[in-house]
Design an enzyme around this catalytic site. Structure first.
Site, PDB file in Angstrom:
ATOM      1  N   THR A   1       0.861  -1.190   0.000  1.00  9.25           N
ATOM      2  CA  THR A   1       0.000   0.000   0.000  1.00  9.25           C
ATOM      3  C   THR A   1       0.896   1.238   0.000  1.00  9.25           C
ATOM      4  OG1 THR A   1      -1.652  -1.239   1.233  1.00  9.25           O
ATOM      5  CG2 THR A   1      -1.841   1.173   1.270  1.00  9.25           C
TER       6      THR A   1
ATOM      7  N   GLU B   1      -3.448  -4.485  -2.794  1.00  8.27           N
ATOM      8  CA  GLU B   1      -4.010  -5.739  -2.288  1.00  8.27           C
ATOM      9  C   GLU B   1      -5.131  -5.432  -1.291  1.00  8.27           C
ATOM     10  OE1 GLU B   1      -3.594  -8.958  -3.236  1.00  8.27           O
ATOM     11  OE2 GLU B   1      -5.343  -8.982  -1.937  1.00  8.27           O
TER      12      GLU B   1
ATOM     13  N   ASN C   1      -9.887   1.396   2.799  1.00  4.12           N
ATOM     14  CA  ASN C   1      -9.557   1.218   4.222  1.00  4.12           C
ATOM     15  C   ASN C   1     -10.095   2.375   5.066  1.00  4.12           C
ATOM     16  OD1 ASN C   1      -8.364  -1.205   3.858  1.00  4.12           O
ATOM     17  ND2 ASN C   1      -6.286  -0.577   4.382  1.00  4.12           N
TER      18      ASN C   1
ATOM     19  N   PHE D   1     -19.107  -4.085   9.117  1.00  3.08           N
ATOM     20  CA  PHE D   1     -18.309  -3.053   9.793  1.00  3.08           C
ATOM     21  C   PHE D   1     -19.162  -2.067  10.596  1.00  3.08           C
ATOM     22  CE2 PHE D   1     -15.109  -5.008   7.405  1.00  3.08           C
ATOM     23  CZ  PHE D   1     -13.904  -4.647   7.969  1.00  3.08           C
TER      24      PHE D   1
ATOM     25  N   GLY E   1     -17.289  -1.499  19.592  1.00  2.00           N
ATOM     26  CA  GLY E   1     -16.309  -2.219  20.408  1.00  2.00           C
ATOM     27  C   GLY E   1     -15.116  -1.368  20.746  1.00  2.00           C
TER      28      GLY E   1
ATOM     29  N   GLY F   1      -7.623  -2.020  14.803  1.00  2.00           N
ATOM     30  CA  GLY F   1      -6.172  -2.076  15.017  1.00  2.00           C
ATOM     31  C   GLY F   1      -5.536  -2.671  13.789  1.00  2.00           C
TER      32      GLY F   1
ATOM     33  N   CYS G   1      -2.835  -2.085   9.116  1.00  3.06           N
ATOM     34  CA  CYS G   1      -3.293  -1.317   7.950  1.00  3.06           C
ATOM     35  C   CYS G   1      -4.150  -0.099   8.299  1.00  3.06           C
ATOM     36  CB  CYS G   1      -4.063  -2.234   7.009  1.00  3.06           C
ATOM     37  SG  CYS G   1      -2.990  -3.463   6.251  1.00  3.06           S
TER      38      CYS G   1
HETATM   39  P1  NAD Z   1       4.981  -7.556   6.762  1.00  4.25           P
HETATM   40  O1  NAD Z   1       5.703  -6.631   7.647  1.00  4.25           O
HETATM   41  O2  NAD Z   1       4.219  -8.713   7.342  1.00  4.25           O
HETATM   42  O3  NAD Z   1       5.993  -8.170   5.687  1.00  4.25           O
HETATM   43  C1  NAD Z   1       6.935  -7.433   4.979  1.00  4.25           C
HETATM   44  C2  NAD Z   1       8.069  -8.373   4.553  1.00  4.25           C
HETATM   45  O4  NAD Z   1       8.937  -7.673   3.657  1.00  4.25           O
HETATM   46  C3  NAD Z   1       8.954  -8.854   5.719  1.00  4.25           C
HETATM   47  O5  NAD Z   1       9.058 -10.255   5.676  1.00  4.25           O
HETATM   48  C4  NAD Z   1      10.302  -8.164   5.460  1.00  4.25           C
HETATM   49  O6  NAD Z   1      11.404  -8.955   5.903  1.00  4.25           O
HETATM   50  C5  NAD Z   1      10.279  -8.044   3.951  1.00  4.25           C
HETATM   51  N1  NAD Z   1      11.171  -7.013   3.403  1.00  4.25           N
HETATM   52  C6  NAD Z   1      11.310  -5.727   3.771  1.00  4.25           C
HETATM   53  N2  NAD Z   1      12.202  -5.097   2.970  1.00  4.25           N
HETATM   54  C7  NAD Z   1      12.628  -5.995   2.061  1.00  4.25           C
HETATM   55  C8  NAD Z   1      13.536  -5.954   0.961  1.00  4.25           C
HETATM   56  N3  NAD Z   1      14.166  -4.814   0.614  1.00  4.25           N
HETATM   57  N4  NAD Z   1      13.752  -7.080   0.260  1.00  4.25           N
HETATM   58  C9  NAD Z   1      13.102  -8.214   0.588  1.00  4.25           C
HETATM   59  N5  NAD Z   1      12.223  -8.321   1.600  1.00  4.25           N
HETATM   60  C10 NAD Z   1      11.979  -7.228   2.332  1.00  4.25           C
HETATM   61  O7  NAD Z   1       4.001  -6.646   5.896  1.00  4.25           O
HETATM   62  P2  NAD Z   1       2.521  -7.007   5.364  1.00  4.25           P
HETATM   63  O8  NAD Z   1       1.536  -6.959   6.464  1.00  4.25           O
HETATM   64  O9  NAD Z   1       2.601  -8.228   4.504  1.00  4.25           O
HETATM   65  O10 NAD Z   1       2.248  -5.737   4.434  1.00  4.25           O
HETATM   66  C11 NAD Z   1       2.974  -5.528   3.248  1.00  4.25           C
HETATM   67  C12 NAD Z   1       2.311  -4.398   2.482  1.00  4.25           C
HETATM   68  O11 NAD Z   1       0.985  -4.777   2.094  1.00  4.25           O
HETATM   69  C13 NAD Z   1       2.157  -3.102   3.281  1.00  4.25           C
HETATM   70  O12 NAD Z   1       2.290  -2.013   2.399  1.00  4.25           O
HETATM   71  C14 NAD Z   1       0.730  -3.182   3.777  1.00  4.25           C
HETATM   72  O13 NAD Z   1       0.173  -1.917   4.035  1.00  4.25           O
HETATM   73  C15 NAD Z   1       0.026  -3.840   2.603  1.00  4.25           C
HETATM   74  N6  NAD Z   1      -1.182  -4.590   2.929  1.00  4.25           N
HETATM   75  C16 NAD Z   1      -1.229  -5.322   4.053  1.00  4.25           C
HETATM   76  C17 NAD Z   1      -2.369  -6.071   4.331  1.00  4.25           C
HETATM   77  C18 NAD Z   1      -2.460  -6.891   5.584  1.00  4.25           C
HETATM   78  O14 NAD Z   1      -3.555  -7.349   5.890  1.00  4.25           O
HETATM   79  N7  NAD Z   1      -1.373  -7.131   6.318  1.00  4.25           N
HETATM   80  C19 NAD Z   1      -3.454  -6.053   3.448  1.00  4.25           C
HETATM   81  C20 NAD Z   1      -3.348  -5.301   2.282  1.00  4.25           C
HETATM   82  C21 NAD Z   1      -2.200  -4.569   2.032  1.00  4.25           C
END
Ligand code: NAD
Length: 454
Positions: A121, A149, A209, A250, A254, A258, A261
């Site tokens: 994001t 995503e 979001n 939604f 509550g 958190g 995102c």
């Molecule tokens: P996360 O912190 O769980 O995972 C990020 C991963 O990237 C880690 O494993 C880290 O080691 C790796 N990483 C960081 N820098 C790197 C690099 N230079 N090379 C290789 N690997 C690297 O993050 P997440 O929750 O999966 O979120 C990722 C993105 O997706 C964010 O922008 C988030 O806002 C977005 N997003 C998250 C969700 C969710 O539900 N978690 C849903 C939609 C979008």
């Protein structure tokens, strides 16, 4: 098609496993060597329903592999997804440094024309920034595409394989055609795919979001007004949700939202709006209400126990920021634990999946129980912070027998107030009044919250 996914967190790992399930060959790249070692050994670093099985199937079929070596990982890939974290920076904006690093590393390592897809994001304008950054770094054509995503933790695999929509932001026809091929197995079974310019694609993720966060905070404010006037938020919700223009999702009152995102995306949208001199007032209010909600709840405990909780043992059910995940990033439970510890309470917590994460966060400062009943032994009160379905199945008479005092603070309105009253509990929830005890006044909540925030 050969694909690579850089970043194997909640999004990258799920996306990679699901893309392999769709028939692509996928290499996962992560700079965290320990994580990649564990994945190669068949250990899944996160809890997400169905992910474990999917990864095992895809790795044994040879469609999913893991590496720390980016150049090796992208060597044969036509498309490289970037799914690294974009955490909140000190000023509230999204820190896109990991995205920029990954993108330039990909451009330098590319040995042929490559489509770089931003799945992380990212604020509006990031695709353009990445395009400008990567163009001089490679003799090959590096096309940059936005593909935000929308999966939800807790149902991420299903969401990815049966998406409400797929959004592609690109003005490059060749890259768009390749992205259509990547998602062809999903669009063939009815998934909607929207192609638009990259700025609109980037903004659509934040808009979705932010809309959901505003709904949650709005309903929490309605719940607070219910408490002030003696109305029941469940009844109000029933009536409101019956309106086909509104719907029921939604609208649960509550402890607020958190996770990794909503909080950061709400703030990032405010920040990049402000960069263009637009003050997004609604989001500031949604964020404020969300921050206040756990403090109001702690105020209810104070109104019952007094300001110090010394010698009080509090059972806490639910640590993860929502059910069906082990993720505790920005979880309301963390705020509650901090608030309880600062008042000298002893905390004995249970969560079906987040125990390990909680141990890392709190160490010996809280006790972790093996099951919900174990957490209740000798408790002066139960605080429920996450609505895991297993909590609804616990027998209230068994609960009562284990507790020193039959007091429940239900931060997710999981229990039926009449049932709790029937079993002799003093029962506090959100927006539904208090059973078996005099209702604490709004002034006392406000005073208590003010004291805590000071
Ligand atoms: P996360 O912190 O769980 O995972 C990020 C991963 O990237 C880690 O494993 C880290 O080691 C790796 N990483 C960081 N820098 C790197 C690099 N230079 N090379 C290789 N690997 C690297 O993050 P997440 O929750 O999966 O979120 C990722 C993105 O997706 C964010 O922008 C988030 O806002 C977005 N997003 C998250 C969700 C969710 O539900 N978690 C849903 C939609 C979008």
């Amino acid at each position: 098609m050969k694909l690579a996914v850089v970043g194997t967190g909640y999004v990258g790992l799920v996306a990679a496993a699901c893309l392999a399930e769709l028939g692509h060959g996928v290499t996962c790249v992560d700079c965290d060597a320990a994580k990649i070692r564990r994945l190669r050994d068949g250990m899944i670093p996160i809890y997400e329903p169905g992910l474990d099985q999917l990864i095992h199937t895809q790795t044994s079929d040879g469609r999913l592999t893991f590496t720390t070596d980016l150049a090796e990982g992208i060597r044969h890939a036509t498309v490289v997804f970037i799914a690294v974290g974009t955490p909140q920076d000190e000023d509230g904006s999204a820190d896109i440094s990991a995205v920029l690093t990954a993108a330039s590393d990909i451009a330098v390592a590319a040995r042929h024309d490559t489509v770089v897809v931003l799945k992380s994001t990212v604020p509006v304008g990031t695709n353009a920034k990445v395009h400008a950054l990567t163009r001089p770094l490679s003799p090959h054509a590096v096309s940059v595409v936005s593909n935000p995503e929308f999966l939800k933790q807790g149902s991420a695999v299903t969401d990815f394989l049966r998406p409400d929509r797929i959004v592609i932001g690109s003005d490059d026809e060749r890259a768009t055609a390749i992205m259509r091929d990547v998602y062809a197995p999903l669009t063939a079974s009815g998934a909607r795919l929207f192609v638009m310019d990259s700025a609109s694609a980037e903004l659509s993720k934040y808009a979705a979001n932010a809309m959901l966060a505003v709904r949650i905070s709005f309903m929490n404010e309605i719940a607070n007004v219910c408490e002030a006037w003696g109305a029941d938020v469940d009844e109000v919700r029933r009536a409101v949700a019956a309106d086909s223009r509104i719907g029921s999702a939604f609208l649960a009152a509550g402890l607020g939202y958190g996770g990794s995102c909503f909080p950061k995306d709400v703030r990032a949208l405010q920040r990049f709006s402000a960069e263009k001199d637009y003050d997004f007032k609604l989001l500031r209010a949604a964020d404020d209400v969300n921050g206040q909600q756990p403090q109001r709840f702690l105020g209810k405990l104070e109104s019952h126990f007094g300001r110090s909780f010394e010698n009080r043992q509090i059972a806490l059910w639910g640590l993860a920021f929502k059910p069906d995940t082990d993720d505790m990033r920005e979880a309301p439970a963390v705020t509650l634990i901090d608030g309880l510890l600062v008042r000298d309470a002893r905390v004995r917590a249970y969560d079906p999946q987040a125990a390990q994460v909680a141990r890392r966060l709190f160490g010996e400062r809280i006790a972790i129980a093996g099951d919900p009943l174990d957490a209740l032994m000798g408790a002066d009160a139960l605080v429920l912070a996450t609505e895991w379905s297993e909590f609804q199945r616990v027998d209230p008479s068994q609960m009562r027998a284990l507790m020193r005092q039959p007091v429940v603070f239900d931060g997710r309105n999981v229990f039926d107030p009449a049932v709790m009253e029937h079993h002799g509990f003093v029962y506090f929830s959100v927006g539904r009044g208090v059973r078996s005890a005099p209702a604490p006044s709004v002034e006392r909540f406000a005073a208590a919250s003010h004291g805590l925030n000071a």
